[in-house]
Scaffold this active site. Structure first.
Site, mmCIF file in Angstrom:
data_model
loop_
_atom_site.group_PDB
_atom_site.id
_atom_site.type_symbol
_atom_site.label_atom_id
_atom_site.label_comp_id
_atom_site.label_asym_id
_atom_site.label_seq_id
_atom_site.Cartn_x
_atom_site.Cartn_y
_atom_site.Cartn_z
ATOM 1 N N SER A 30 -24.980 -17.278 -28.643
ATOM 2 C CA SER A 30 -25.948 -17.852 -27.710
ATOM 3 C C SER A 30 -26.474 -16.738 -26.813
ATOM 4 C CB SER A 30 -25.281 -18.921 -26.853
ATOM 5 O OG SER A 30 -24.418 -18.284 -25.924
ATOM 6 N N LYS A 31 -27.313 -17.117 -25.882
ATOM 7 C CA LYS A 31 -27.918 -16.127 -24.983
ATOM 8 C C LYS A 31 -26.863 -15.333 -24.226
ATOM 9 C CE LYS A 31 -32.431 -17.973 -24.044
ATOM 10 N NZ LYS A 31 -33.276 -18.680 -23.131
ATOM 11 N N ARG A 32 -25.710 -15.954 -24.021
ATOM 12 C CA ARG A 32 -24.646 -15.251 -23.303
ATOM 13 C C ARG A 32 -24.268 -13.954 -23.998
ATOM 14 N NH1 ARG A 32 -20.112 -17.197 -23.974
ATOM 15 N NH2 ARG A 32 -20.704 -18.864 -25.398
#
Ligand code: GLU
Length: 477
Positions: free
Chosen positions: A248-250
């Site tokens: 994910s963006k994390r």
């Protein structure tokens, strides 16, 4: 390619343009593309933009840019679902006329009540078929309710398919609701559009993320209702982040174009993406052509794969080493420009830079940064002054001053530069690094550079003398 040798294999990549193209999506695109290329088939690009609220032009553009950068060329498309509404309408009308689908007038409140009642009885909530043709005989549609359209799912038996990655999958029809295929505002829903498109586009192999596995039995039923055998399915497992969590963006730069901007080569990215869940023996470094030659669905692992930045960096360096220097140099130019420097007739060429740095840098950004000193003299800030003070001391000052003078006189070759430095060091009872390190510090502002003879040679005699002037004058002036 002459038409005659094209096979009838047709794959597609069908992204929804609701965000940038992330690595998982790019990997799906790559597998579909590689399959088509391996089988001399056709690769279709379809933009699934029916969700008008979440789809953006910027996301579509990012998909097109990413595919162009990776070299995932499509033979047909891009087809936009938003432009195919009349076609979906036509199929919906036809399905209603043939009793394959029907209007359902249940309001959201009624559906809630049904769900609650079923749950109170300990049953799994599901649509009860009350508006199915046959159950509404003699009943008038309730006034003022805009109906949805539901697909008449078979009641009995099960849906079975041999997934090329997951193996045999079987789902009982009793588990499947009568799916809503058009909303009350008339817009068709995802599972329906996909089937119409896959039929119209004659797709033979659907290769997609395994988040779609639950949709597949519903889609297969729609295929069959429309009189078509479903295509082959291959559901590719998720890509996990370095920490084993869903990517994910994390996890930082996950949009494909961010990797382009960070100085990765598309060849390396393709190699890296391919190895996320696919393997060919023990081969780790391979070209895009090799991938196309080797790619088979059976070699896709059913286990999720994990993203690994170190591996990507390593692969990038390997691919930088494989490219011809002039080609890598050409690709380096925009990155040098971003550093504010310009290779040209009177400054080191990008090919020179590549030759010097490709063993040391893992990305083009790193290479351009490391090479900056070849174009711009190091800033004479405090750190620089300290480095110089540390490197030039009483024991090597005289040797360095002599070196300065000799630089004006020697033939300008790497060998001559190197032997000059070695001989001067020896003459003064010094080890070669005792003269080489201060010269590095002066010309580059760092002790970490490629070999000194190579960098001075590329820098040129005049620029070298300018940067070393302090050796002669004893001050920076
Ligand atoms: N549009 C879907 C997605 O982006 C893919 C649909 C499919 O491949 O069947 O997840």
């Amino acid at each position: 390619m002459p038409e005659s040798i094209l096979s009838s294999d047709r794959t597609r990549f069908a992204p929804s343009p609701t965000g940038y193209l992330h690595l998982g999506g790019a990997r799906t695109a790559l597998f579909s593309w590689a399959y088509a290329r391996h089988h001399q088939g056709t690769f279709v690009l379809r933009i699934e933009d029916t969700d008008r609220e979440r789809s953006t032009d910027a996301a579509t553009q990012a998909i097109l840019d990413s595919m162009a950068w990776l070299g995932l060329t499509y033979d047909e498309g891009p087809f936009y679902q938003s432009a195919r509404m009349p076609r979906y309408r036509e199929v919906l009308d036809d399905m209603i006329a043939r009793g394959l689908a029907y209007y359902c007038y249940m309001t959201p409140e009624e559906l809630d009540q049904l769900r609650e009642a079923q749950m109170a009885r300990g049953e799994k909530p599901r649509y009860d078929g009350r508006c199915r043709p046959g159950n509404t005989v003699g009943k008038m549609p309730p006034p003022g309710v805009k109906p949805v359209i539901r697909f008449r799912n078979p009641d009995d038996g099960s849906v079975v398919w041999e997934d090329r990655v997951k193996g045999r999958v079987e789902v009982a029809n009793s588990e499947l609701d009568d799916l809503v295929i058009a909303r009350s505002d008339g817009t068709p829903t995802y599972n329906f559009c996909v089937v119409v498109d896959d039929i119209d586009m004659k797709i033979t192999h659907v290769i997609r993320g395994d988040d779609h596995v639950n949709n597949t039995p519903r889609q297969i039923n729609i295929f069959r209702a429309l009189g078509y055998e479903p295509p082959v399915f291959a559901h590719v497992p998720t890509v996990l982040g370095e920490d084993g969590q869903k990517l994910s963006k994390r996890h930082g730069a996950v949009g494909v174009m961010e990797y382009a901007n960070a100085g990765y080569l598309p060849e390396a990215m393709i190699n890296f993406l391919a190895r996320l869940g696919w393997a060919h023996g023990n081969d780790e470094v391979f070209s895009t052509q090799m991938l196309c030659d080797w790619f088979e669905l059976d070699a896709i692992s059913p286990a999720p794969s994990r993203f690994n930045t170190d591996k990507l960096r390593w692969l990038n360096q390997e691919h930088m080493k494989l490219l011809p220097a002039d080609e890598l140099g050409r690709r380096l130019i925009p990155f040098l420009e971003k550093e504010g420097v310009m290779p040209g007739a009177s400054s080191p060429s990008s090919t020179d830079v590549v030759t010097l740095f490709r063993e040391r840098a893992t990305t083009l950004v790193e290479m351009a940064r490391a090479a900056r000193f070849l174009y711009v003299a190091p800033e004479r800030d405090t750190a620089y002054q300290e480095l110089i003070a540390q490197q030039i001391q009483d024991n090597n000052r005289a040797a360095l001053a002599e070196i300065y003078d000799e630089i004006s006189a020697i033939e300008w070759t790497r060998d001559a530069i190197q032997s000059l430095l070695k001989v001067a060091a020896k003459r003064h009872g010094l080890k070669p690094p005792q003269v080489m390190m201060p010269i590095r510090a002066l010309v580059a502002g760092t002790l970490h550079t490629p070999s000194i003879d190579a960098i001075l040679y590329v820098l040129g005699r005049d620029e070298t003398l300018t940067r070393l002037r302090v050796l002669k004058t004893g001050n920076e002036g």
